[in-house]
Design a protein around this motif. Sequence first.
Motif, PDB file in Angstrom:
ATOM      1  N   PRO A 606     -21.523  85.579   5.908  1.00  0.00           N
ATOM      2  CA  PRO A 606     -20.812  84.579   6.718  1.00  0.00           C
ATOM      3  C   PRO A 606     -19.543  84.082   6.031  1.00  0.00           C
ATOM      4  CG  PRO A 606     -22.704  83.588   5.661  1.00  0.00           C
ATOM      5  CD  PRO A 606     -22.766  85.046   5.333  1.00  0.00           C
ATOM      6  N   VAL A 607     -18.486  83.914   6.814  1.00  0.00           N
ATOM      7  CA  VAL A 607     -17.236  83.357   6.293  1.00  0.00           C
ATOM      8  C   VAL A 607     -16.809  82.110   7.073  1.00  0.00           C
ATOM      9  CG1 VAL A 607     -16.370  85.497   5.316  1.00  0.00           C
ATOM     10  CG2 VAL A 607     -15.942  85.003   7.716  1.00  0.00           C
ATOM     11  N   ARG A 608     -17.266  81.954   8.320  1.00  0.00           N
ATOM     12  CA  ARG A 608     -16.971  80.764   9.108  1.00  0.00           C
ATOM     13  C   ARG A 608     -18.228  80.309   9.828  1.00  0.00           C
ATOM     14  NH1 ARG A 608     -12.396  78.706   7.051  1.00  0.00           N
ATOM     15  NH2 ARG A 608     -10.851  80.354   6.777  1.00  0.00           N
ATOM     16  N   ILE A 609     -18.396  78.987   9.946  1.00  0.00           N
ATOM     17  CA  ILE A 609     -19.583  78.432  10.579  1.00  0.00           C
ATOM     18  C   ILE A 609     -19.152  77.347  11.557  1.00  0.00           C
ATOM     19  CG2 ILE A 609     -19.920  76.741   8.752  1.00  0.00           C
ATOM     20  CD1 ILE A 609     -22.945  77.068   9.181  1.00  0.00           C
ATOM     21  N   SER A 610     -19.901  77.235  12.652  1.00  0.00           N
ATOM     22  CA  SER A 610     -19.634  76.220  13.670  1.00  0.00           C
ATOM     23  C   SER A 610     -20.957  75.603  14.087  1.00  0.00           C
ATOM     24  CB  SER A 610     -18.925  76.827  14.882  1.00  0.00           C
ATOM     25  OG  SER A 610     -18.774  75.878  15.911  1.00  0.00           O
ATOM     26  N   LEU A 611     -21.118  74.289  13.836  1.00  0.00           N
ATOM     27  CA  LEU A 611     -22.310  73.546  14.212  1.00  0.00           C
ATOM     28  C   LEU A 611     -22.100  72.889  15.565  1.00  0.00           C
ATOM     29  CD1 LEU A 611     -22.933  71.762  10.802  1.00  0.00           C
ATOM     30  CD2 LEU A 611     -23.776  73.997  11.523  1.00  0.00           C
ATOM     31  N   ARG A 612     -23.181  72.779  16.317  1.00  0.00           N
ATOM     32  CA  ARG A 612     -23.048  72.116  17.619  1.00  0.00           C
ATOM     33  C   ARG A 612     -22.818  70.623  17.451  1.00  0.00           C
ATOM     34  NH1 ARG A 612     -24.316  73.194  22.953  1.00  0.00           N
ATOM     35  NH2 ARG A 612     -24.857  71.372  24.224  1.00  0.00           N
ATOM     36  N   GLU A 613     -23.543  70.011  16.496  1.00  0.00           N
ATOM     37  CA  GLU A 613     -23.382  68.581  16.242  1.00  0.00           C
ATOM     38  C   GLU A 613     -22.365  68.403  15.124  1.00  0.00           C
ATOM     39  OE1 GLU A 613     -24.890  66.554  18.189  1.00  0.00           O
ATOM     40  OE2 GLU A 613     -26.241  67.991  19.139  1.00  0.00           O
ATOM     41  N   GLY A 663     -19.331  83.507  11.849  1.00  0.00           N
ATOM     42  CA  GLY A 663     -18.493  84.695  11.841  1.00  0.00           C
ATOM     43  C   GLY A 663     -18.566  85.380  10.497  1.00  0.00           C
ATOM     44  N   THR A 664     -18.703  86.698  10.469  1.00  0.00           N
ATOM     45  CA  THR A 664     -18.941  87.435   9.229  1.00  0.00           C
ATOM     46  C   THR A 664     -17.710  88.208   8.795  1.00  0.00           C
ATOM     47  OG1 THR A 664     -19.741  89.440  10.341  1.00  0.00           O
ATOM     48  CG2 THR A 664     -21.343  87.671   9.943  1.00  0.00           C
ATOM     49  N   GLU A 665     -17.820  88.796   7.618  1.00  0.00           N
ATOM     50  CA  GLU A 665     -16.740  89.622   7.068  1.00  0.00           C
ATOM     51  C   GLU A 665     -16.533  90.893   7.874  1.00  0.00           C
ATOM     52  OE1 GLU A 665     -15.859  89.204   2.354  1.00  0.00           O
ATOM     53  OE2 GLU A 665     -17.670  90.276   2.932  1.00  0.00           O
ATOM     54  N   ASP A 666     -17.577  91.389   8.524  1.00  0.00           N
ATOM     55  CA  ASP A 666     -17.493  92.641   9.270  1.00  0.00           C
ATOM     56  C   ASP A 666     -17.093  92.438  10.722  1.00  0.00           C
ATOM     57  OD1 ASP A 666     -18.343  93.940   6.969  1.00  0.00           O
ATOM     58  OD2 ASP A 666     -20.448  93.602   7.480  1.00  0.00           O
ATOM     59  N   GLY A 667     -16.693  91.229  11.105  1.00  0.00           N
ATOM     60  CA  GLY A 667     -16.259  90.976  12.468  1.00  0.00           C
ATOM     61  C   GLY A 667     -17.378  90.677  13.444  1.00  0.00           C
ATOM     62  N   GLU A 668     -18.565  90.316  12.948  1.00  0.00           N
ATOM     63  CA  GLU A 668     -19.709  90.037  13.826  1.00  0.00           C
ATOM     64  C   GLU A 668     -19.823  88.533  14.079  1.00  0.00           C
ATOM     65  OE1 GLU A 668     -22.619  93.547  12.099  1.00  0.00           O
ATOM     66  OE2 GLU A 668     -22.163  91.749  10.925  1.00  0.00           O
ATOM     67  N   ILE A 669     -20.298  88.202  15.263  1.00  0.00           N
ATOM     68  CA  ILE A 669     -20.616  86.820  15.612  1.00  0.00           C
ATOM     69  C   ILE A 669     -22.132  86.704  15.687  1.00  0.00           C
ATOM     70  CG2 ILE A 669     -20.354  85.007  17.314  1.00  0.00           C
ATOM     71  CD1 ILE A 669     -17.797  85.631  15.835  1.00  0.00           C
ATOM     72  N   VAL A 670     -22.689  85.817  14.844  1.00  0.00           N
ATOM     73  CA  VAL A 670     -24.142  85.685  14.710  1.00  0.00           C
ATOM     74  C   VAL A 670     -24.537  84.292  15.191  1.00  0.00           C
ATOM     75  CG1 VAL A 670     -26.093  85.779  13.128  1.00  0.00           C
ATOM     76  CG2 VAL A 670     -24.116  87.260  12.746  1.00  0.00           C
ATOM     77  N   GLN A 692     -29.077  86.271  18.096  1.00  0.00           N
ATOM     78  CA  GLN A 692     -28.037  87.064  18.764  1.00  0.00           C
ATOM     79  C   GLN A 692     -27.061  87.578  17.718  1.00  0.00           C
ATOM     80  OE1 GLN A 692     -26.064  85.095  22.056  1.00  0.00           O
ATOM     81  NE2 GLN A 692     -27.845  83.790  22.417  1.00  0.00           N
ATOM     82  N   THR A 693     -26.581  88.786  17.944  1.00  0.00           N
ATOM     83  CA  THR A 693     -25.560  89.396  17.082  1.00  0.00           C
ATOM     84  C   THR A 693     -24.649  90.241  17.961  1.00  0.00           C
ATOM     85  OG1 THR A 693     -27.107  89.462  15.221  1.00  0.00           O
ATOM     86  CG2 THR A 693     -25.124  90.818  15.074  1.00  0.00           C
ATOM     87  N   HIS A 694     -23.366  90.011  17.848  1.00  0.00           N
ATOM     88  CA  HIS A 694     -22.395  90.758  18.646  1.00  0.00           C
ATOM     89  C   HIS A 694     -21.256  91.205  17.731  1.00  0.00           C
ATOM     90  CE1 HIS A 694     -24.304  89.295  22.360  1.00  0.00           C
ATOM     91  NE2 HIS A 694     -24.361  88.119  21.761  1.00  0.00           N
ATOM     92  N   ALA A 695     -20.967  92.497  17.747  1.00  0.00           N
ATOM     93  CA  ALA A 695     -19.846  93.052  16.977  1.00  0.00           C
ATOM     94  C   ALA A 695     -18.643  93.156  17.912  1.00  0.00           C
ATOM     95  CB  ALA A 695     -20.210  94.415  16.397  1.00  0.00           C
ATOM     96  N   ILE A 696     -17.818  92.128  17.910  1.00  0.00           N
ATOM     97  CA  ILE A 696     -16.673  92.050  18.818  1.00  0.00           C
ATOM     98  C   ILE A 696     -15.357  92.305  18.097  1.00  0.00           C
ATOM     99  CG2 ILE A 696     -15.380  90.502  20.337  1.00  0.00           C
ATOM    100  CD1 ILE A 696     -17.959  91.490  21.538  1.00  0.00           C
ATOM    101  N   HIS A 697     -15.221  91.713  16.929  1.00  0.00           N
ATOM    102  CA  HIS A 697     -13.952  91.803  16.204  1.00  0.00           C
ATOM    103  C   HIS A 697     -13.980  93.008  15.262  1.00  0.00           C
ATOM    104  CE1 HIS A 697     -12.982  87.819  17.741  1.00  0.00           C
ATOM    105  NE2 HIS A 697     -14.166  87.415  17.347  1.00  0.00           N
TER     106      HIS A 697
END
Length: 918
Positions: A606-613, A663-670, A692-697
């Motif tokens: 992981p390189v970026r994180i987003s919390l709901r609260e 968001g990960t180093e490999d462009g995945e959204i987890v 959930q895991t999506h390789a978008i970027h």
Amino acid sequence: MSKNLISSKSSLKSPKGSAKKQKGENKAKESSKGKRKQIDKKDEEVNLSMASIGHPEIFPLVFTTQTQEIFNCRVDEDVTEENRFKLIKKEDIIEDLKTRAAVSDFHPVKKVVLEYPGEELLVVFDAELQYGQNFYLVATEEAKENLLKLPETAEEEEKEKEDDENKEGTLEECVYKPPVCKPWVSLGSEKEVEEESVKDSVSKIKYLISRVRRKFGAPITFTDKNASSVKDSYIECTSYQDKTFSIKLLEKDVGAQIVPKVRENSTQTKWTYPKNAATQYFPREFSDEEKEESLSSEKLKEFITSVFLRMEIALQQNEIMNVFFDDWKALAEDESSYGGKSDVYLKEYQSFTDLHYLKDRTISCVCWHPNIYGIIAESATERLSYEERVNLSGKLLLQKSVILFWSFSDPLHPLLMLECPEDIYCFQFSPSDPNIIAGGCINGQVVLWDISQYEEKLQNAKASAGGIKKTAVNLPSFIQAQQSGTEPPLARYCAVSSIEYSHKAIITDIQWLPDYFEVNRMGTTFENRAEICVQLVTCSPDCSILFWDIRGTKLPVQPLSHKVKEEKIIDVLPDFPATFKHLDLTWKPLIKINLCKSDTSVDYSPVRISLREQHYHYKTPDKVQSLNKREVLAKESPYMEISVPSGKILRALENISTNFFVGTEDGEIVYSDWKMERDSDSGRLISQKPSQTHAIHDGIVHTVQRSPFFKDIILSVGGWNFAIWKEGVTSGPILQSSCSAVRYTVGHWSLTRPGVFFIGREDGNIDIWDLLEKTHEPSQFQSISISMITCIRPWIASAKHHFLAVSDDSGVLHVLEISWTLSHPSSNEHASVLHYFEREVKYLEYYEQRQEFRAKERIEMELEAQRKKTTATAPQKSREQMEEQENMDYMEFLDIEKKILTDLGLVKGSEVFSSSDA
């Protein structure tokens, strides 16, 4: 007056004596002159060159209002249609050329003015724009005298007539006598005109092209025709000279004046008859001696010298002006929005850089001060790769890493510096107490600062920015000593986490948990009775997410010798804040989460994180600095006195979401949950697997941020594209952009408009996206820097002032002012954007349903085809039918056998061949 002016212009073209000499010429030359005058008049309208129409002494000029006021030749005041002439001194014109240089309206005729022999130049007001401009300059003394003399002679003649009438003593008034038309007297010119006129002597050829009426409106079909099927492989109908006819040219008597020699050249031979021909050639080249002689010739050098300046000017024009720009397309664009198209751009407000601390560094993080106007902080890191950093580790230890505070009141000198143990990649102000700052180092450690002692200094900077003078503040002696020096004050960090329990790689993101809940070691959320932010989250590419608590824990009692040593250290370093001394070098994380991949044993990075609260806007609540109001807490180190409460006495909060995006180093959204689970085998606490895991970027994810207006809408930026996600939709993003021409480096939502966000690019540009205007391309893009954009932070200073902080890879921090259009939403924009997101979700659901339907349909079609293959066998036959079929096959076999044996000569045709013989 107009007749006199016309006569004066004609006198400029030829002397007076020439007019008398030409009276005896015939009328044919007069008519030819009339034709030439008409041609000259058309040339005058097309080309304004006075030399081409016979007036080399007249130079048209455009006089602006400023020039007219300088030389007192204002239109309809100083010069009119009746009084068109204005004499201007030559020295005044030269003085104007020296003063205004190329801006002067006399600059195009500068050479003419300098070479003029007289002291005054004549300028004539051209009201009818006969020469194309509103004024023209007379460049010779002779032409000036002719123009000024004619009106004076006309006035003298009128005076003489009045004197004669007075002498006669008649009192009769002047009676107007209309002109009488005189008969035309022929002098023989009409015969010449008739001879010169062209008459049709050959009867015209008429062509009649017809078509059957039933074919009217029928579609036309074109077909290909092979050229080899036509004779001579040539089907073009070209004109050629027919040798059966020879037309002799009649002799003509032609009169002509002196004209330039006309010469007719032809560069291609006349092809009268089509012929098939083929040729093969090779380029003719100079020999080495000829090339050397040509390159060293003086003629070539002179040619290059003569065209060098023109070529350089042409290249500069090509660089300055875009010749492929479509002016018609950009002529009438829709400007219905407030302020028009020009109001959409970002305006440069201020820029900050420091040649000492930011030289050869890239800005890694930018944060606005939550409460103080015009204060912004930035951190910088070395522009080095991992291998270069390892090789230069010795030099890097000698360099000072700091966080710089800037103020709008002084863009040249930093206001405050925070000392850092290593380069800081990210940092954040505490939402409940902005004097507390947490940062993530490049070596994986977490750092805490307390700038309470410098709060008054920051407030004074705000007052000076607003033009308000305040008295000096009683700061500590060591702070005043630092302020008296040339460098800004340096604030030391309070605590650093334990290197053993910290991240093993660079900390790429850090966020504070809100002040209304806290988590325990199981990840369960409880109420936060202190009502201040005491916990934070960090993530790193070392495949871990850590939760930290800044409150003190019950440590074993230290011996007296250790306490004495600590007191000595504090005495030696008086500027060392003791706010978090209980955490320094002993700080351990509360929770450690590893995001494991379901297939393999490899974890996500992981390189970026987003919390709901989380806090969407920094605010100053009523209970800011509530620690000082509590009598239970000590003033010296309030955070040390707050201990971690027991989970038994706290009320669990069930409505707090523990899910987060990464968001990960490999462009995945987890998408995962931070609550811990117990392993059934070992009984240890383990992290939950991502749901959930999506390789978008197609590159590292630089931004994962929730919308400040919709908690379930997330923006992710990475690689060559961006995506917008909706929490709860498991099939993928609701909006995904196409690949950009340049890599995206950072993104951020607008704080005031729900459908607007900003994206920084690798080439130094910023794309401004407005989802209500366009969704396939950015609404606007603007160039900010020549280097890569590294960070974007918007800030609301007031209702009228909205700023956007943009940092680049060269160490420059740009503060841009956001325009009215980009900062003020429309009346129903929030509902429109929400409706757009809901519509995209419905479309995605419909797409999934169609995919499932198509998959089921495909499976059914395959099963039907398989069933047809199995049921396509022959029907069951009875025993008699089967024996009859076998007999028929056997008889057919015997016939074939007999035929083969007969052909081989083994059996004669008369012999009877039976099954027994065989």
